[in-house]
Design a protein around this motif. Sequence first.
Motif, short mmCIF file in Angstrom:
data_model
loop_
_atom_site.label_atom_id
_atom_site.label_comp_id
_atom_site.label_asym_id
_atom_site.label_seq_id
_atom_site.Cartn_x
_atom_site.Cartn_y
_atom_site.Cartn_z
N PRO A 195 0.82 -1.22 0.00
CA PRO A 195 0.00 0.00 0.00
C PRO A 195 0.85 1.27 0.00
O PRO A 195 1.98 1.25 0.50
CB PRO A 195 -0.81 -0.09 1.30
CG PRO A 195 -0.51 -1.40 1.92
CD PRO A 195 0.63 -2.04 1.20
N LEU A 196 0.28 2.33 -0.55
CA LEU A 196 0.98 3.61 -0.59
C LEU A 196 0.33 4.56 0.41
O LEU A 196 -0.88 4.81 0.34
CB LEU A 196 0.88 4.20 -2.02
CG LEU A 196 1.42 5.61 -2.22
CD1 LEU A 196 2.95 5.63 -2.13
CD2 LEU A 196 0.99 6.16 -3.59
N ILE A 197 1.12 5.09 1.32
CA ILE A 197 0.58 6.06 2.27
C ILE A 197 0.45 7.41 1.58
O ILE A 197 1.41 7.87 0.96
CB ILE A 197 1.50 6.21 3.51
CG1 ILE A 197 1.72 4.84 4.17
CG2 ILE A 197 0.92 7.21 4.50
CD1 ILE A 197 2.63 4.88 5.37
N VAL A 198 -0.73 8.01 1.65
CA VAL A 198 -0.90 9.34 1.02
C VAL A 198 -1.15 10.45 2.03
O VAL A 198 -1.03 11.62 1.69
CB VAL A 198 -2.04 9.38 -0.02
CG1 VAL A 198 -1.49 9.42 -1.41
CG2 VAL A 198 -3.00 8.25 0.13
N GLU A 199 -1.51 10.06 3.25
CA GLU A 199 -1.72 11.10 4.25
C GLU A 199 -1.27 10.57 5.59
O GLU A 199 -1.65 9.46 5.97
CB GLU A 199 -3.21 11.47 4.32
CG GLU A 199 -3.49 12.94 4.14
CD GLU A 199 -4.99 13.20 4.09
OE1 GLU A 199 -5.53 13.34 2.98
OE2 GLU A 199 -5.62 13.24 5.16
N LYS A 200 -0.47 11.35 6.30
CA LYS A 200 -0.01 10.89 7.61
C LYS A 200 -1.11 11.08 8.65
O LYS A 200 -2.07 11.80 8.42
CB LYS A 200 1.23 11.70 8.02
CG LYS A 200 2.49 11.22 7.32
CD LYS A 200 3.72 11.83 7.93
CE LYS A 200 3.81 13.32 7.63
NZ LYS A 200 5.11 13.90 7.98
N SER A 201 -0.90 10.43 9.79
CA SER A 201 -1.94 10.52 10.83
C SER A 201 -2.10 11.95 11.35
O SER A 201 -3.19 12.33 11.76
CB SER A 201 -1.62 9.56 11.98
OG SER A 201 -0.26 9.69 12.33
#
Length: 608
Positions: A340-346
Motif C-alpha cells: 500500500p501507498l501512504i498518502v496522508e499521515k496521521s
Amino acid sequence: MKDEIIKILQKTFEPLGISDISVALDFPENAEYGDYTSNVAMINAKRLGMKPVELATKIVADFDKLVAKASLKGLMKSVSVAGPGFINFTLTAEAVSKNVQEISRELNGPKGSNSLKGQISNIGAGKKVLIEYSSPNIAKPFTVGHLRSTIIGDSIARILSATGYSVIRDNHLGDWGTQFGKLLVAIEKWGDEFGGLDGIKKSENPIKILVDLYVKFHDEVAIMEDSEDEKLKTEAEELVTFARAKSKILESGKDPIISEIWKVCVDLSMHEFALIYTRLGVSFDPKRGDTQIGESFFVTPDKINPVRDALNAKNLLKESEGAKVVFFGSEDPKSWKLPPLIVEKSDGTSIYATRDLAADLYRINTYGKGLILINEVGAEQNLYFKQLIETETMLGWFTKGQRLHIAHGLYRFKDGKMSTRKGKVIWLGDILDEAVTRASKINADSANDVAVAAIKFNDLKRDSIQDIVFDWDEMMSMTGDSGPYLQYSCVRAKAVIEKAKGLGIVAHIGPGSGEGSTRPKIAQIDLLERYLIRFQSVVEFAGASYRPNVIANYLINLAALFNSFYSQVMIADAKDPMAAYKVAVTQAFAMTMERGLDLLGIKVPKKM
Ligand code: ARG
C-alpha cells in the motif's frame, strides 16, 4: 529514402489483399547485408499461408518492378532475400551520395544559418511531454544521483525536442518535508556558532554549513538516544517532537520567522544549483516554457484537496493505522500487487506521495490530458514510482505509455580518493574540479568543455539503469568510448576542413557526382557514408525509447569509421579531383558528430 522503401513495400502487399500493413525497416548489424533490412515477410507469411522465404521472394520480385517506375529508380543497387526470410536492401553509390548531401543540407538548419539547431525529425509532432529531472533538495548536497538525473533528463529533453515533441523541462525541487523541521531546530540550537543565519548567508559555503547542521541534529539525537542517561534520552525525544512541530508550523505558513528562514535556505540552495547548471551547460529556461517548481508549491489546500476528492470519488482512500493509504488489491495482503501507498499521515500533514499526486494533477490541468509525463529519478525509488503510477492509472489520469519513470543506477567509486566513507558526502563541485584539472592536461583552453563531456558521456553511453563504476582513465580516454575522444574526432575533422579551405578546395557533393568520376571508390568513405545516413533513424529510435545511449553508441561507431578514413586516406589534397567530395563527407561527419553530441548535451571545443 527510408520512407519511400516502406511505401513500396506496403504496395507489394496490395495484390495479396492487405492494404494496411505496418512495415519496419531496420539497419543490418553487418554492413555486408546492405543498408536496410526488413522482417516484414517473416511476420506476415503465416497469415497468408505462405513460407517466409517464399513470401520474401515474391515481395522482392514485385518490389523490383515497382521501383523501376518510382522515384527510387536507379537508387537501389540490390534487393535480396536472406536467411529465414529477411529482405535486405542495398543503395547504389549514387543514392548514398544523394543522402549524404541531404544530411549536410538538413543539419545546416534554416537556410544557410549553420545553426545546427535544425529539426531532425517530426515523429513527435503534436505530442506534449513534461520531463522532470535533476530535482535536488534544498539545504542538502547536490548528489551524484542528482547529477545522473540532470545529465540523462537533459539529454532526453534535447532528443525529444529535436524530434518534434513539444517539451517542458521541470526541475522538481525538494524544498519540503520533515527534514526542514530538523534543520530549523538545528539552526536555532547551534546556528550561532556560525554567526546565525546572517553569518551562514555570508559564509563561503553556506550549503555546507546547513548540511553540517542537519547532520549534527541526527548525530546528537543518536548519541542521546544511545546513552544510559534517562535525561538525555528524554531530551532526544523532545528534539524530535520539536522538529516535527516546526515542520507542521512551516506547513501551516503561520509563523513568518520560520517561513523566512526556510526561504533563505531555498535561495541559498537555488543559487548554488544555478552555478552547477551553468557549469554543466544545463538550463531551465522559463522563456522556453521550462519550470522549476518546488514540492512546497503543492502543499496548499487548493492543490491537495482535489487529490483527496479524486481518490475519494474512486473510493481509493482507505484508513489504515491512523493514516490514509491506497491499496493495490483488496485489504487482504495476499491480493496485493504492490504494498500500500501512504498518502496522508496521521497528523494530517502532506507526504512525498501527496505532493507528487498534487503535482501531477496540476500538470494535467496545466498542460492538458494528453500529456506524456516522465520522472527521471534514481532506481532506489522504483517501488515508490510503481505505486504512484499505478495510483494515477487507477484514477484514470494516464494511460499506459503516457506515464513513465526512467530510473538510473548508482555511482560506484573505485578510485580511493573519491571513495564514499560512511557519512561522508561527495560534493559534486569536487568531482567537476577534478575533471577540469585532468582535462586541462589535454588542453587548458577547452578544459571545462572536455571535463563536462567526459562526465556526461561516461553516463550516457550506458543504459541509464546500469550502475557506473567511476573510473577517471576510462572517462578521459583519448582513444575510445569517451566524450573527449568523440570531441577530438570532430575537432580533427574540422581542422581538415579548414586546411582544405586554405588550399582552395570547395566541399561538394553535387548532382551528377554519383557513380561517375567525382565519387571516389574508397571503401572507408563508402562505409562512413552509409553509416552517416542512419543518423535520423537512430535519433528517432533514441527518442521513442527515451534512451540517449542509442545515440552515444552510434557516435562511437561513427567516430571509428571516420578515424579509419582519416588515417588511411589523404583528404585535403589540392591535386586530387576527388578532394571536394572527400571534404564534403568530412563535413557531413563533423556536422553529424556535433549535432549528435549536442543531443547528449556535449559541446565541441574549437581546439583540443
Ligand atoms: N528530490 C527528490 C530526491 O532527491 C527527487 C524528486 C523526484 N521527483 C518526484 N516527483 N518525486 O530524492
